[in-house]
Design a protein around this motif. Structure first.
Motif, PDB file in Angstrom:
ATOM      1  N   GLY A 124      28.796  44.774  40.169  1.00 37.35           N
ATOM      2  CA  GLY A 124      28.506  46.196  40.201  1.00 37.35           C
ATOM      3  C   GLY A 124      29.783  47.012  40.157  1.00 37.35           C
ATOM      4  N   SER A 125      29.630  48.337  40.243  1.00 44.82           N
ATOM      5  CA  SER A 125      30.775  49.246  40.150  1.00 44.82           C
ATOM      6  C   SER A 125      31.580  49.324  41.440  1.00 44.82           C
ATOM      7  CB  SER A 125      30.296  50.648  39.777  1.00 44.82           C
ATOM      8  OG  SER A 125      29.647  50.631  38.537  1.00 44.82           O
TER       9      SER A 125
ATOM     10  N   TYR B 263      36.880  32.408  34.651  1.00 46.04           N
ATOM     11  CA  TYR B 263      36.442  33.724  34.211  1.00 46.04           C
ATOM     12  C   TYR B 263      37.629  34.683  34.224  1.00 46.04           C
ATOM     13  CZ  TYR B 263      31.727  32.019  35.346  1.00 46.04           C
ATOM     14  OH  TYR B 263      30.561  31.302  35.408  1.00 46.04           O
TER      15      TYR B 263
ATOM     16  N   TYR C 165      38.334  38.820  34.245  1.00 47.90           N
ATOM     17  CA  TYR C 165      37.757  40.144  34.433  1.00 47.90           C
ATOM     18  C   TYR C 165      38.858  41.195  34.349  1.00 47.90           C
ATOM     19  CZ  TYR C 165      33.521  37.982  36.412  1.00 47.90           C
ATOM     20  OH  TYR C 165      32.382  37.238  36.610  1.00 47.90           O
TER      21      TYR C 165
ATOM     22  N   GLN D  85      39.683  45.217  35.703  1.00 46.78           N
ATOM     23  CA  GLN D  85      39.263  46.170  36.724  1.00 46.78           C
ATOM     24  C   GLN D  85      40.133  47.411  36.665  1.00 46.78           C
ATOM     25  OE1 GLN D  85      40.073  44.981  40.817  1.00 46.78           O
ATOM     26  NE2 GLN D  85      38.193  45.960  41.526  1.00 46.78           N
TER      27      GLN D  85
ATOM     28  N   TYR E  41      41.510  50.599  38.750  1.00 52.81           N
ATOM     29  CA  TYR E  41      41.886  50.720  40.147  1.00 52.81           C
ATOM     30  C   TYR E  41      40.724  51.204  41.021  1.00 52.81           C
ATOM     31  CZ  TYR E  41      44.725  51.910  44.213  1.00 52.81           C
ATOM     32  OH  TYR E  41      45.252  51.981  45.478  1.00 52.81           O
ATOM     33  N   GLY E  42      40.335  50.392  42.004  1.00 56.20           N
ATOM     34  CA  GLY E  42      39.308  50.782  42.953  1.00 56.20           C
ATOM     35  C   GLY E  42      37.882  50.758  42.434  1.00 56.20           C
ATOM     36  N   GLU E  43      37.680  50.142  41.269  1.00 54.94           N
ATOM     37  CA  GLU E  43      36.333  50.129  40.693  1.00 54.94           C
ATOM     38  C   GLU E  43      35.814  48.702  40.529  1.00 54.94           C
ATOM     39  OE1 GLU E  43      36.896  54.324  38.262  1.00 54.94           O
ATOM     40  OE2 GLU E  43      36.148  52.555  37.206  1.00 54.94           O
ATOM     41  N   GLY E  44      34.679  48.560  39.827  1.00 56.98           N
ATOM     42  CA  GLY E  44      34.060  47.255  39.661  1.00 56.98           C
ATOM     43  C   GLY E  44      34.765  46.393  38.625  1.00 56.98           C
ATOM     44  N   LEU E  45      34.293  45.151  38.499  1.00 58.59           N
ATOM     45  CA  LEU E  45      34.880  44.183  37.574  1.00 58.59           C
ATOM     46  C   LEU E  45      34.108  44.169  36.261  1.00 58.59           C
ATOM     47  CD1 LEU E  45      36.110  43.314  40.284  1.00 58.59           C
ATOM     48  CD2 LEU E  45      35.796  40.942  39.583  1.00 58.59           C
TER      49      LEU E  45
ATOM     50  N   LEU F 193      41.964  40.000  36.521  1.00 55.77           N
ATOM     51  CA  LEU F 193      41.667  39.009  37.559  1.00 55.77           C
ATOM     52  C   LEU F 193      41.115  37.736  36.920  1.00 55.77           C
ATOM     53  CD1 LEU F 193      39.881  41.470  39.942  1.00 55.77           C
ATOM     54  CD2 LEU F 193      41.791  40.045  40.682  1.00 55.77           C
TER      55      LEU F 193
ATOM     56  N   LEU G  87      32.500  32.288  43.119  1.00 57.19           N
ATOM     57  CA  LEU G  87      33.792  32.533  42.486  1.00 57.19           C
ATOM     58  C   LEU G  87      34.875  32.742  43.525  1.00 57.19           C
ATOM     59  CD1 LEU G  87      33.266  35.040  39.514  1.00 57.19           C
ATOM     60  CD2 LEU G  87      33.921  32.642  39.399  1.00 57.19           C
ATOM     61  N   VAL G  88      36.026  32.114  43.270  1.00 56.14           N
ATOM     62  CA  VAL G  88      37.237  32.453  44.001  1.00 56.14           C
ATOM     63  C   VAL G  88      38.177  33.103  42.999  1.00 56.14           C
ATOM     64  CG1 VAL G  88      37.009  30.670  45.744  1.00 56.14           C
ATOM     65  CG2 VAL G  88      38.201  30.147  43.622  1.00 56.14           C
ATOM     66  N   PHE G  89      39.015  34.015  43.490  1.00 59.46           N
ATOM     67  CA  PHE G  89      39.833  34.821  42.596  1.00 59.46           C
ATOM     68  C   PHE G  89      41.320  34.635  42.860  1.00 59.46           C
ATOM     69  CE2 PHE G  89      36.942  37.512  40.282  1.00 59.46           C
ATOM     70  CZ  PHE G  89      35.780  37.485  41.035  1.00 59.46           C
ATOM     71  N   GLY G  90      42.087  34.901  41.800  1.00 60.80           N
ATOM     72  CA  GLY G  90      43.510  35.080  41.961  1.00 60.80           C
ATOM     73  C   GLY G  90      43.777  36.458  42.540  1.00 60.80           C
ATOM     74  N   GLN G  91      45.050  36.755  42.769  1.00 62.41           N
ATOM     75  CA  GLN G  91      45.394  38.015  43.426  1.00 62.41           C
ATOM     76  C   GLN G  91      45.441  39.189  42.455  1.00 62.41           C
ATOM     77  OE1 GLN G  91      47.459  35.740  42.374  1.00 62.41           O
ATOM     78  NE2 GLN G  91      49.620  36.297  42.601  1.00 62.41           N
TER      79      GLN G  91
END
Lengths: 113, 111
Positions: free
Chosen positions: A105-106, B33, B35, B37, B39-43, B88, B99-103
């Motif tokens: 989501g957003s 994966y 993605y 993004q 700043y401060g929003e969704g993926l 990301l 899912l695990v993410f990088g920084q």
């Protein structure tokens, strides 16, 4: 296909107050995830639901955070009481099943002052 | 559990230049994966790679998963201001179906 809906988009609260976030996943997606992303870092999983059951909540600070997914559809994440370090973006994601393909989501950007 | 390391952490390039972002895993990758993004929003989903040696492209962005399946790269050709943001990488955490993410890598494009 409608995406993952989250609300609110932004929230500013004072420390010690409570706050709730809402997520509506893609229709038919059995698995729902809540992630916390502190700015400058990668998202961290807080809780994972399969239908309305919890699969993983090992990273959820249970003294102040709670989440539920009623009827296996919508989900809410609550923080009570909030701390300054809870300032972050809260991301909801869903997947059809078995972790295949994740749609986000957003996000809700929370600022605790 | 699986850990992902992205490099560089931030990148500033001149518009029109090519760039590469790397994602290295502590374990074999079974689903990787990428993605983007704001700043401060969704993926926003870019691409998913599963097979060793796999390469996918979309517009000016190409992602590869190496043969040993422990590293992925994201390459942008002829960068544009619209490419600016945070990139990301995320990986399926073994059989945990999450899912695990990088920084993240913060990309700035200078005109």
């Amino acid at each position: 296909e409608a995406g993952v809906a989250q609300s609110p988009r932004y929230k500013i609260i004072e420390k010690r107050q409570s706050v709730a976030f809402w997520c509506n996943p893609i229709s038919g997606h059995a698995t729902l995830y809540w992630y916390q992303q502190i700015l400058g870092q990668g998202p961290k999983l807080l809780i994972q639901f399969q239908n309305n059951g919890v699969v993983d909540d090992s990273q959820l600070p249970k003294d102040r955070f709670s989440a539920e997914r009623l009827k296996g559809v919508d989900s809410t994440l609550k923080i009570q009481p909030a701390k300054l370090e809870d300032s972050a973006v809260y991301l909801c994601a869903s997947s059809l099943s078995s972790g295949y393909g994740y749609t986000f989501g957003s996000g809700t950007r929370l600022t605790v002052v | 559990s699986q850990e992902l390391e992205q490099s560089p952490q931030s990148l500033i390039v001149q518009e029109g230049k090519n760039l590469t972002i790397n994602c290295t895993s502590s374990k074999t990758l079974y689903g990787l994966y990428w993605y983007k993004q704001k700043y401060g929003e969704g993926l926003i989903f870019l691409m998913m790679l599963q097979k060793g040696g796999e390469e996918k492209s979309h517009e000016k962005i190409t992602a590869k998963l190496d043969e040993k399946k422990q590293q992925s790269s994201l390459h942008i050709t002829a960068s544009q201001p619209s490419h600016a943001g945070i990139y990301l990488c995320g990986a399926d955490d073994g059989g945990a179906q999450k899912l695990v993410f990088g920084q993240g890598t913060r990309l700035t494009i200078n005109p």
